[in-house]
Design an enzyme around this catalytic site. Structure first.
Site, PDB file in Angstrom:
ATOM      1  N   HIS A 148     127.767   2.437  66.373  1.00  0.00           N
ATOM      2  CA  HIS A 148     126.713   3.391  66.112  1.00  0.00           C
ATOM      3  C   HIS A 148     125.862   3.527  65.023  1.00  0.00           C
ATOM      4  O   HIS A 148     126.645   3.054  62.965  1.00  0.00           O
ATOM      5  CB  HIS A 148     127.742   5.415  65.627  1.00  0.00           C
ATOM      6  CG  HIS A 148     127.050   6.180  65.384  1.00  0.00           C
ATOM      7  ND1 HIS A 148     125.621   6.498  64.884  1.00  0.00           N
ATOM      8  CD2 HIS A 148     127.789   7.445  65.568  1.00  0.00           C
ATOM      9  CE1 HIS A 148     125.629   7.973  64.964  1.00  0.00           C
ATOM     10  NE2 HIS A 148     127.029   8.231  64.818  1.00  0.00           N
ATOM     11  N   ARG A 192     120.537   8.900  71.716  1.00  0.00           N
ATOM     12  CA  ARG A 192     122.615   8.986  71.655  1.00  0.00           C
ATOM     13  C   ARG A 192     122.297   8.971  72.958  1.00  0.00           C
ATOM     14  O   ARG A 192     121.965   9.634  74.251  1.00  0.00           O
ATOM     15  CB  ARG A 192     122.872  10.369  71.048  1.00  0.00           C
ATOM     16  CG  ARG A 192     124.469   9.995  71.048  1.00  0.00           C
ATOM     17  CD  ARG A 192     125.262  10.924  70.270  1.00  0.00           C
ATOM     18  NE  ARG A 192     125.539  10.761  69.534  1.00  0.00           N
ATOM     19  CZ  ARG A 192     126.270  10.795  69.004  1.00  0.00           C
ATOM     20  NH1 ARG A 192     127.060  11.819  68.711  1.00  0.00           N
ATOM     21  NH2 ARG A 192     126.793  10.196  67.386  1.00  0.00           N
ATOM     22  N   LYS A 233     117.009  16.699  86.403  1.00  0.00           N
ATOM     23  CA  LYS A 233     117.175  17.273  88.087  1.00  0.00           C
ATOM     24  C   LYS A 233     116.604  15.095  88.010  1.00  0.00           C
ATOM     25  O   LYS A 233     116.493  15.199  89.709  1.00  0.00           O
ATOM     26  CB  LYS A 233     115.164  17.148  87.356  1.00  0.00           C
ATOM     27  CG  LYS A 233     115.562  18.992  87.431  1.00  0.00           C
ATOM     28  CD  LYS A 233     113.699  19.274  87.440  1.00  0.00           C
ATOM     29  CE  LYS A 233     113.549  20.385  86.691  1.00  0.00           C
ATOM     30  NZ  LYS A 233     112.481  20.989  85.687  1.00  0.00           N
ATOM     31  N   ARG A 292     126.285  16.978  64.305  1.00  0.00           N
ATOM     32  CA  ARG A 292     126.196  16.511  62.851  1.00  0.00           C
ATOM     33  C   ARG A 292     125.276  15.089  62.856  1.00  0.00           C
ATOM     34  O   ARG A 292     123.690  15.370  61.916  1.00  0.00           O
ATOM     35  CB  ARG A 292     128.023  15.862  62.068  1.00  0.00           C
ATOM     36  CG  ARG A 292     128.190  14.602  62.169  1.00  0.00           C
ATOM     37  CD  ARG A 292     130.171  14.705  62.231  1.00  0.00           C
ATOM     38  NE  ARG A 292     130.549  15.879  61.792  1.00  0.00           N
ATOM     39  CZ  ARG A 292     131.297  16.617  61.696  1.00  0.00           C
ATOM     40  NH1 ARG A 292     131.641  16.263  60.505  1.00  0.00           N
ATOM     41  NH2 ARG A 292     132.565  17.119  62.075  1.00  0.00           N
ATOM     42  N   THR A 293     125.401  14.252  63.716  1.00  0.00           N
ATOM     43  CA  THR A 293     124.307  12.956  63.734  1.00  0.00           C
ATOM     44  C   THR A 293     123.271  13.536  64.073  1.00  0.00           C
ATOM     45  O   THR A 293     122.059  13.388  63.391  1.00  0.00           O
ATOM     46  CB  THR A 293     124.476  12.063  64.656  1.00  0.00           C
ATOM     47  OG1 THR A 293     126.177  11.681  64.595  1.00  0.00           O
ATOM     48  CG2 THR A 293     123.844  11.008  65.078  1.00  0.00           C
TER      49      THR A 293
END
Lengths: 319, 182
Positions: free
Chosen positions: A137, A109, A87, A59-60
């Site tokens: 957040h 994030r 990697k 959702r974010t």
């Protein structure tokens, strides 16, 4: 680019009450854009924004992508899996490579607290924290504030209790910083094993019983029990948690006033919140989702902006 | 720096001018059927309100009035940045097949009107769009003209033309501030 918020949005802790109010006020007219037949304005046309998600999010990330597209920016989504990060490339190398492609903003994030700030200090692009570890957040905190303000008409003096897994929650910290700055009273409620030690030092009241929290509060922000972060025995069982701390219809029915229900999602129905509460008359959970796009549009717009004084005089000169 | 102020229109003159503009709007659009007045934030909205009052006084029909905030459609975000707080756009009806009259206080470079036209296009396809401004001060940077002009005035680029309205400023008049050439 930098504007009324400075270069980056890393959290609500560093913002002033005026800056928080500015974001909320700016978000108000952005709601209308999402109601239009053509849900798009040309404001950020030509800007490239990278959504750099090192943790899973639905959702974010989608909310940011909607916000970016509605402002006519060009979003590019990068997730850790399937990118050079898998990697072994470092965060800074990833961002510098992206920046060499002439991007304008990064929405990040990351599972580590402080990752957004670490990045912001090393690249020129604007950085928006979309959740860093157990730290903050900020856009979720802001959309919660907007939803509460929409409902109550103001935030000063309102009593908001954050319930549940406060220990693992970046949403809780952003809420506490944001709500306290705008004059709301904040409490937390949950098992002591899921509350940070010395949480009272953030200026919040602590309730050990959900019934006491409900009696006190105008609104409950019910947090998701972050089962995936719980490596130890924080609670005896999910059933036990629901029995002692679950926000249920019966408990709300005994409240002295109507209590507004928020939840940042995704919900564990039947654990921290019952379905008939989540879908009930006092739930504003879907309003939070709608407001999330407006808040993110406002943040993108303000970070992309220039000097407000110059803008005012330019407006007068350009009629 | 502006130094010599003069009143271009006083309160009575503004009222007379708006009355004439209201008549011209009806003449141009052929009546009130499907007519919509859309004011550009901020003083364009108050002027549109006054024009709606004047039209309804003579036609006994209240024409809908919308508001347009063009902040998000400006073409100079990258150089001067946005206003910190975006105003409200309010167009709660279908614009398709309507006769839309955009109302603003001062017409100068034409960039605000360009932005307004872009924004209106996102709401629908009016049958016709006309532009009514209280003051046309010249100095256009885009090929845009007003269909209805309250007062035309020739001023230098450094001069200011300010429309003051009772609803916003506590008094109604139009003031020209000439840049000091000395």
């Amino acid at each position: 680019m930098s504007g009324a918020l400075g270069k980056d949005l890393l959290g609500l802790e560093p913002l002033s009450a005026e800056q928080i109010k500015l974001i909320l006020d700016t978000a108000e007219p952005f709601k209308e854009i999402s109601e239009r037949a053509i849900k798009k304005v040309p404001t950020l046309r030509g800007s490239t924004i990278v959504n750099l998600f090192f943790e899973n999010s639905t959702r974010t990330r989608i909310s940011f992508e909607f916000a970016e597209k509605r402002l006519s920016a060009d979003p590019v989504n990068v997730s850790a899996t399937g990118s050079s990060v898998s990697k072994g490339e470092t965060l800074v190398d990833t961002a510098r490579n992206l920046e060499a492609m002439r991007i304008d903003m990064v929405v990040i994030r990351h599972g580590s607290s402080g990752a957004a700030q670490f990045l912001a200090e090393r690249i020129k692009s604007n950085v928006i924290n979309a959740g860093d570890g157990m730290h903050e957040h900020p856009t979720q905190g802001l959309l919660d504030l907007l939803t509460l303000r929409d409902h109550f008409g103001g935030l000063a003096g309102k009593r908001v209790c954050i319930c549940g897994d406060v220990l693992h929650s970046r949403v809780a910290r952003s809420n506490i910083w944001g709500l306290r700055k705008v004059g709301a009273e904040v409490a937390v409620c949950g098992p002591r094993s899921l509350l940070p030690s010395a949480i009272e030092e953030l200026g919040v009241t602590v309730f050990d019983h959900i019934e006491d929290a409900i009696e006190w509060a105008d609104a409950l922000n019910v947090l998701r029990l972050q089962i995936e972060r719980m490596t130890g025995g924080y609670i005896p069982s999910l059933r036990e948690y629901n029995r002692v701390f679950g926000v249920t219809r019966d408990r709300l029915a005994r409240a002295p006033r109507d209590v507004l229900i928020l939840h940042p999602g995704p919900m564990n129905r039947g654990v921290e919140i019952d379905s008939d509460v989540a879908d009930g008359d006092h739930s504003v959970i879907l309003d939070q989702v709608t407001n999330g796009i407006a808040i993110r549009m406002a943040v993108l717009y303000l970070l992309a902006g220039g000097n407000p004084t110059l803008a005012e005089s330019a407006k007068a000169a350009a009629r | 720096m502006p130094s010599r102020d003069s009143t271009l229109l006083d309160t009575r003159a503004v009222e007379r001018t708006l009355k004439r503009m209201a008549d011209e709007i009806l003449e141009l659009t052929g009546g009130t059927d499907d007519l919509v007045l859309v004011g550009i934030q901020r003083r364009g909205v108050q002027l549109a309100d006054r024009l709606v009052d004047l039209i309804s006084a003579s036609e006994t029909v209240r024409v809908p009035r919308g508001a347009l905030d063009i902040t998000l459609y400006r073409d100079d975000l990258q150089t001067v940045g946005p206003r910190p707080v975006v105003g409200r756009t309010d167009l709660p009806w279908e614009l398709d097949h309507r006769k839309v009259v955009i109302v603003d206080d001062v017409l100068y470079t034409g960039r605000t009107v360009r932005a307004a036209l872009d924004e209106l296009a996102d709401f629908g396809r009016p049958a016709r769009i006309a532009l009514a401004v209280l003051i046309d001060r010249g100095g256009r940077e885009l090929p845009i003209h007003a269909d209805i002009v309250g007062k035309k005035v020739d001023v230098e680029s450094g001069d200011r033309v300010d429309v003051l309205l009772e609803e916003v400023d506590g008094k109604t008049c139009v003031v020209v501030s000439r840049a000091d050439s000395a």
